[in-house]
Design a protein around this motif. Structure first.
Motif, PDB file in Angstrom:
ATOM      1  N   ASP A 224       0.825  -1.041   0.046  1.00 10.52           N
ATOM      2  CA  ASP A 224       0.118  -0.024   0.053  1.00 10.52           C
ATOM      3  C   ASP A 224       0.776   1.147   0.136  1.00 10.52           C
ATOM      4  OD1 ASP A 224       0.741   0.483   2.567  1.00 10.52           O
ATOM      5  OD2 ASP A 224      -1.002  -0.385   3.555  1.00 10.52           O
ATOM      6  N   ALA A 225       0.447   2.445   0.122  1.00  2.03           N
ATOM      7  CA  ALA A 225       1.124   3.732   0.468  1.00  2.03           C
ATOM      8  C   ALA A 225       2.147   3.771   1.375  1.00  2.03           C
ATOM      9  CB  ALA A 225      -0.040   4.875   0.059  1.00  2.03           C
ATOM     10  N   SER A 226       1.815   3.032   2.507  1.00  2.00           N
ATOM     11  CA  SER A 226       2.655   2.943   3.537  1.00  2.00           C
ATOM     12  C   SER A 226       3.935   1.904   3.301  1.00  2.00           C
ATOM     13  CB  SER A 226       2.059   2.887   4.666  1.00  2.00           C
ATOM     14  OG  SER A 226       1.725   1.132   5.040  1.00  2.00           O
ATOM     15  N   LEU A 227       3.925   1.515   2.144  1.00  2.00           N
ATOM     16  CA  LEU A 227       4.757   0.058   1.747  1.00  2.00           C
ATOM     17  C   LEU A 227       4.627  -1.286   2.543  1.00  2.00           C
ATOM     18  CD1 LEU A 227       8.019   2.162   1.120  1.00  2.00           C
ATOM     19  CD2 LEU A 227       6.095   1.732  -0.220  1.00  2.00           C
ATOM     20  N   GLN A 228       3.236  -1.033   3.267  1.00  2.00           N
ATOM     21  CA  GLN A 228       3.283  -2.336   4.126  1.00  2.00           C
ATOM     22  C   GLN A 228       2.477  -3.682   2.906  1.00  2.00           C
ATOM     23  OE1 GLN A 228      -0.633  -2.622   6.483  1.00  2.00           O
ATOM     24  NE2 GLN A 228       0.836  -3.063   8.080  1.00  2.00           N
ATOM     25  N   THR A 229       3.127  -4.865   3.020  1.00  2.00           N
ATOM     26  CA  THR A 229       2.695  -5.844   2.122  1.00  2.00           C
ATOM     27  C   THR A 229       1.224  -6.407   2.719  1.00  2.00           C
ATOM     28  OG1 THR A 229       3.640  -7.469   3.523  1.00  2.00           O
ATOM     29  CG2 THR A 229       4.909  -6.593   1.998  1.00  2.00           C
ATOM     30  N   SER A 230       0.939  -7.532   2.008  1.00  2.00           N
ATOM     31  CA  SER A 230      -0.466  -8.108   2.496  1.00  2.00           C
ATOM     32  C   SER A 230      -0.248  -8.715   3.921  1.00  2.00           C
ATOM     33  CB  SER A 230      -0.958  -9.297   1.636  1.00  2.00           C
ATOM     34  OG  SER A 230       0.229 -10.195   1.495  1.00  2.00           O
ATOM     35  N   ASP A 231       0.955  -8.902   4.379  1.00  2.00           N
ATOM     36  CA  ASP A 231       1.357  -9.246   5.787  1.00  2.00           C
ATOM     37  C   ASP A 231       1.430  -8.059   6.539  1.00  2.00           C
ATOM     38  OD1 ASP A 231       2.437  -9.878   8.156  1.00  2.00           O
ATOM     39  OD2 ASP A 231       2.882 -11.916   7.371  1.00  2.00           O
ATOM     40  N   PRO A 232       0.903  -7.576   7.649  1.00  2.00           N
ATOM     41  CA  PRO A 232       0.981  -6.330   8.368  1.00  2.00           C
ATOM     42  C   PRO A 232       2.377  -6.219   8.754  1.00  2.00           C
ATOM     43  CG  PRO A 232      -0.507  -7.726   9.269  1.00  2.00           C
ATOM     44  CD  PRO A 232      -0.464  -8.188   8.205  1.00  2.00           C
ATOM     45  N   ASP A 233       2.965  -7.247   9.041  1.00  2.00           N
ATOM     46  CA  ASP A 233       4.310  -7.055   9.736  1.00  2.00           C
ATOM     47  C   ASP A 233       5.465  -7.117   8.709  1.00  2.00           C
ATOM     48  OD1 ASP A 233       3.087  -7.138  12.200  1.00  2.00           O
ATOM     49  OD2 ASP A 233       3.336  -9.241  12.659  1.00  2.00           O
ATOM     50  N   ILE A 234       5.230  -7.059   7.524  1.00  2.00           N
ATOM     51  CA  ILE A 234       6.338  -6.966   6.430  1.00  2.00           C
ATOM     52  C   ILE A 234       5.993  -5.875   5.536  1.00  2.00           C
ATOM     53  CG2 ILE A 234       7.288  -8.289   4.568  1.00  2.00           C
ATOM     54  CD1 ILE A 234       6.362 -11.061   5.883  1.00  2.00           C
ATOM     55  N   TYR A 235       7.365  -5.289   5.187  1.00  2.00           N
ATOM     56  CA  TYR A 235       7.175  -4.233   4.195  1.00  2.00           C
ATOM     57  C   TYR A 235       8.287  -4.455   3.085  1.00  2.00           C
ATOM     58  CZ  TYR A 235       4.690  -1.511   8.016  1.00  2.00           C
ATOM     59  OH  TYR A 235       3.906  -1.281   8.932  1.00  2.00           O
ATOM     60  N   ALA A 236       7.863  -3.815   2.000  1.00  2.00           N
ATOM     61  CA  ALA A 236       8.746  -3.934   0.803  1.00  2.00           C
ATOM     62  C   ALA A 236       9.102  -2.437   0.354  1.00  2.00           C
ATOM     63  CB  ALA A 236       8.211  -4.874  -0.342  1.00  2.00           C
ATOM     64  N   ALA A 237      10.450  -2.244  -0.362  1.00  2.00           N
ATOM     65  CA  ALA A 237      10.761  -0.981  -0.895  1.00  2.00           C
ATOM     66  C   ALA A 237      11.503  -1.285  -2.074  1.00  2.00           C
ATOM     67  CB  ALA A 237      11.277  -0.195   0.358  1.00  2.00           C
ATOM     68  N   GLY A 238      11.592  -0.212  -2.775  1.00  2.00           N
ATOM     69  CA  GLY A 238      12.498  -0.511  -3.955  1.00  2.00           C
ATOM     70  C   GLY A 238      11.928  -0.827  -5.331  1.00  2.00           C
ATOM     71  N   ASP A 239      12.937  -1.419  -6.400  1.00  2.00           N
ATOM     72  CA  ASP A 239      12.027  -1.918  -7.460  1.00  2.00           C
ATOM     73  C   ASP A 239      11.377  -3.081  -7.226  1.00  2.00           C
ATOM     74  OD1 ASP A 239      14.269  -0.158  -8.154  1.00  2.00           O
ATOM     75  OD2 ASP A 239      15.014  -1.538  -9.964  1.00  2.00           O
ATOM     76  N   VAL A 240      11.289  -3.917  -6.392  1.00  2.00           N
ATOM     77  CA  VAL A 240      10.534  -4.882  -6.376  1.00  2.00           C
ATOM     78  C   VAL A 240       9.152  -4.533  -5.873  1.00  2.00           C
ATOM     79  CG1 VAL A 240      10.865  -5.598  -3.890  1.00  2.00           C
ATOM     80  CG2 VAL A 240      10.475  -7.293  -5.741  1.00  2.00           C
ATOM     81  N   ALA A 241       8.938  -3.497  -5.261  1.00  2.00           N
ATOM     82  CA  ALA A 241       7.482  -3.018  -4.599  1.00  2.00           C
ATOM     83  C   ALA A 241       6.826  -2.419  -5.604  1.00  2.00           C
ATOM     84  CB  ALA A 241       7.990  -1.858  -3.644  1.00  2.00           C
ATOM     85  N   ASP A 242       5.568  -3.079  -5.743  1.00  2.00           N
ATOM     86  CA  ASP A 242       4.422  -2.647  -6.553  1.00  2.00           C
ATOM     87  C   ASP A 242       3.582  -1.675  -5.730  1.00  2.00           C
ATOM     88  OD1 ASP A 242       2.605  -2.324  -8.617  1.00  2.00           O
ATOM     89  OD2 ASP A 242       1.459  -4.092  -8.370  1.00  2.00           O
ATOM     90  N   ALA A 243       3.813  -0.429  -5.621  1.00  2.00           N
ATOM     91  CA  ALA A 243       3.336   0.369  -4.507  1.00  2.00           C
ATOM     92  C   ALA A 243       2.196   1.150  -4.879  1.00  2.00           C
ATOM     93  CB  ALA A 243       4.352   1.382  -3.900  1.00  2.00           C
ATOM     94  N   LEU A 244       1.111   1.386  -4.063  1.00  2.00           N
ATOM     95  CA  LEU A 244       0.086   2.229  -4.460  1.00  2.00           C
ATOM     96  C   LEU A 244       0.607   3.604  -4.247  1.00  2.00           C
ATOM     97  CD1 LEU A 244      -3.108   2.580  -5.061  1.00  2.00           C
ATOM     98  CD2 LEU A 244      -3.425   2.767  -2.506  1.00  2.00           C
ATOM     99  N   HIS A 245       0.490   4.236  -5.371  1.00  2.00           N
ATOM    100  CA  HIS A 245       0.933   5.807  -5.243  1.00  2.00           C
ATOM    101  C   HIS A 245      -0.327   6.686  -5.289  1.00  2.00           C
ATOM    102  CE1 HIS A 245       3.122   9.428  -6.589  1.00  2.00           C
ATOM    103  NE2 HIS A 245       4.112   8.824  -6.533  1.00  2.00           N
ATOM    104  N   PRO A 246      -0.116   7.581  -4.017  1.00  2.00           N
ATOM    105  CA  PRO A 246      -1.311   8.363  -3.751  1.00  2.00           C
ATOM    106  C   PRO A 246      -1.554   9.459  -4.810  1.00  2.00           C
ATOM    107  CG  PRO A 246       0.332   8.104  -1.986  1.00  2.00           C
ATOM    108  CD  PRO A 246       0.738   7.352  -2.860  1.00  2.00           C
ATOM    109  N   MET A 247      -0.729   9.933  -5.374  1.00  2.00           N
ATOM    110  CA  MET A 247      -0.852  11.085  -6.333  1.00  2.00           C
ATOM    111  C   MET A 247      -1.441  10.465  -7.696  1.00  2.00           C
ATOM    112  SD  MET A 247       1.970  13.333  -8.268  1.00  2.00           S
ATOM    113  CE  MET A 247       2.598  11.921  -9.418  1.00  2.00           C
ATOM    114  N   LEU A 248      -0.962   9.311  -8.051  1.00  2.00           N
ATOM    115  CA  LEU A 248      -1.583   8.634  -9.262  1.00  2.00           C
ATOM    116  C   LEU A 248      -2.751   7.790  -9.211  1.00  2.00           C
ATOM    117  CD1 LEU A 248       2.028   7.448 -10.611  1.00  2.00           C
ATOM    118  CD2 LEU A 248       0.611   9.632 -11.283  1.00  2.00           C
ATOM    119  N   GLY A 249      -3.046   7.253  -7.873  1.00  2.00           N
ATOM    120  CA  GLY A 249      -3.969   6.498  -7.691  1.00  2.00           C
ATOM    121  C   GLY A 249      -4.017   5.169  -8.047  1.00  2.00           C
TER     122      GLY A 249
END
Length: 371
Positions: A224-249
């Motif tokens: 999500d936009a906070s970089l939290q994965t489907s597991d609330p205890d795990i975060y992903a960042a960088g090229d591998v992260a398919d992140a929800l971008h707030p500006m682009l929706g």
């Protein structure tokens, strides 16, 4: 220093301390293990794997992937007894070093792939005095990314520096003779002789560890936009992260070190329970010969309706804007500096901009919006 040289330098800086570091870190509180450069198994020493870089904490387990992606070359087309010193993939630091050495030993190379990576390597080869041929499957290199109005700028640039662009040419086979690369064969049967071949033909996110861990994976690790994965205890960042971008929706995945540099800070704040979301305007840059450019925004093929140019394409001093509905989706400044912040402001504003005012080089960019 070119972007590729910066990445090599930073990656080498990372590798030495990792050799002496413990593979597992057990900590007494929430912590995020972050890296300021791309981190993937390709950048790690052979005795250290991504699984060793799990950070186990009392409150949260954070798995942070940096630039975690890997090229997908057509290995079946490579002859089985070709020396790796002359058949190069661009995957890891060692590959970069091997390509650099190849520039000293080869007189002619073929770059398979007409995207940013292939053209960057072609430029480096020509500056090293090596003949370079780039087969391009489409009508122009970068046509899909930049469109028919801007892509010719880069094609002309490389031709002027002696690169042999073979347009509408698909590589069907890497030719080997005497245990080493001898060139490539195109789909129409044409053979291009070469002392070395470099493959830079695309990337796919290396999300295997996340998938095996049960995380949601689509075009990378879904966050999500906070970089939290489907597991609330795990975060992903960088090229591998398919992140929800707030500006682009929408979810996007950006393959550039700038993302890997800035996203971990957002993930760290999220882990610590502070409100955080990653909304930086997507950004990348490149330097080829005497051309330098910065690109900000997100304009996928087919998403824009118009391209507006401010400046002169022929002299390669211009700003190009990609628009939809009168709103700027992305902008690219070429050999014009100290304007990218203003371009990002225009992208972020999402305001409808008058086309004629946008094209007027005498009108400051910061006067184009109401805010």
């Amino acid at each position: 220093m070119s972007p590729a040289s910066i990445t090599i330098s930073l990656a080498e800086t990372l590798r030495s301390p990792l050799r002496a570091a413990p593979h597992w870190l057990w900590l007494a509180g929430p912590l995020l293990l972050t890296f300021a450069i791309p981190v993937t198994e390709a950048f790690l020493p052979p005795d250290i794997h991504l699984a060793h870089l799990l950070v186990v904490a009392v409150a949260v387990t954070a798995v942070v992937f940096g630039c975690c992606w890997s090229p997908v070359p057509p290995r079946a087309a490579w002859p089985s007894r070709v020396r790796t010193s002359t058949a190069c993939f661009l995957r890891r630091v060692g590959d970069c070093e091997r390509i650099q050495r190849t520039f000293h030993s080869a007189s002619r190379i073929v770059l398979v792939g007409g995207g940013w990576i292939g053209l960057d390597v072609a430029a480096a080869a020509r500056e090293a005095g090596v003949e370079a041929t780039v087969p391009v499957a489409g009508e122009l290199p970068l046509l899909r990314v930049l469109g028919p109005q801007i892509a010719p700028v880069f094609a002309d640039l490389h031709r002027e520096h002696g690169v042999d662009l073979r347009l509408g040419a698909r590589v069907s086979e890497i030719v080997g003779e005497g245990g080493k690369v001898a060139g490539v064969r195109l789909a129409d049967g044409t053979r291009i002789d070469a002392d070395a071949v470099v493959a830079g033909i695309g990337a796919t996110p290396n999300a295997q560890l996340a998938s095996e861990s049960g995380l949601q994976v689509n075009n990378g690790v879904v966050v999500d936009a906070s970089l939290q994965t489907s597991d609330p205890d795990i975060y992903a960042a960088g090229d591998v992260a398919d992140a929800l971008h707030p500006m682009l929706g929408k979810h996007i995945r950006v393959e550039h070190w700038a993302n890997a540099l800035h996203q971990p800070g957002t993930a760290a704040r999220s882990i610590l329970g502070k409100p955080a979301f990653y909304d930086r305007v997507p950004y990348f840059f490149t330097d080829q010969y005497d051309l330098g450019m910065e690109y900000a925004g997100y304009a996928k093929p087919g998403s824009y309706e118009d391209v507006v140019v401010r400046g002169d394409l022929a002299s390669r001093e211009f700003i190009a804007f990609w628009l939809a509905g009168g709103r700027i989706l992305a902008g690219m400044n070429v050999n014009i500096w100290d304007v990218n912040d203003a371009i990002q402001h225009l992208v972020r504003s999402a305001e409808q901009i008058d086309r004629d005012r946008l094209a007027d080089p005498d009108l400051p960019l910061d006067l184009l919006t109401a805010g």
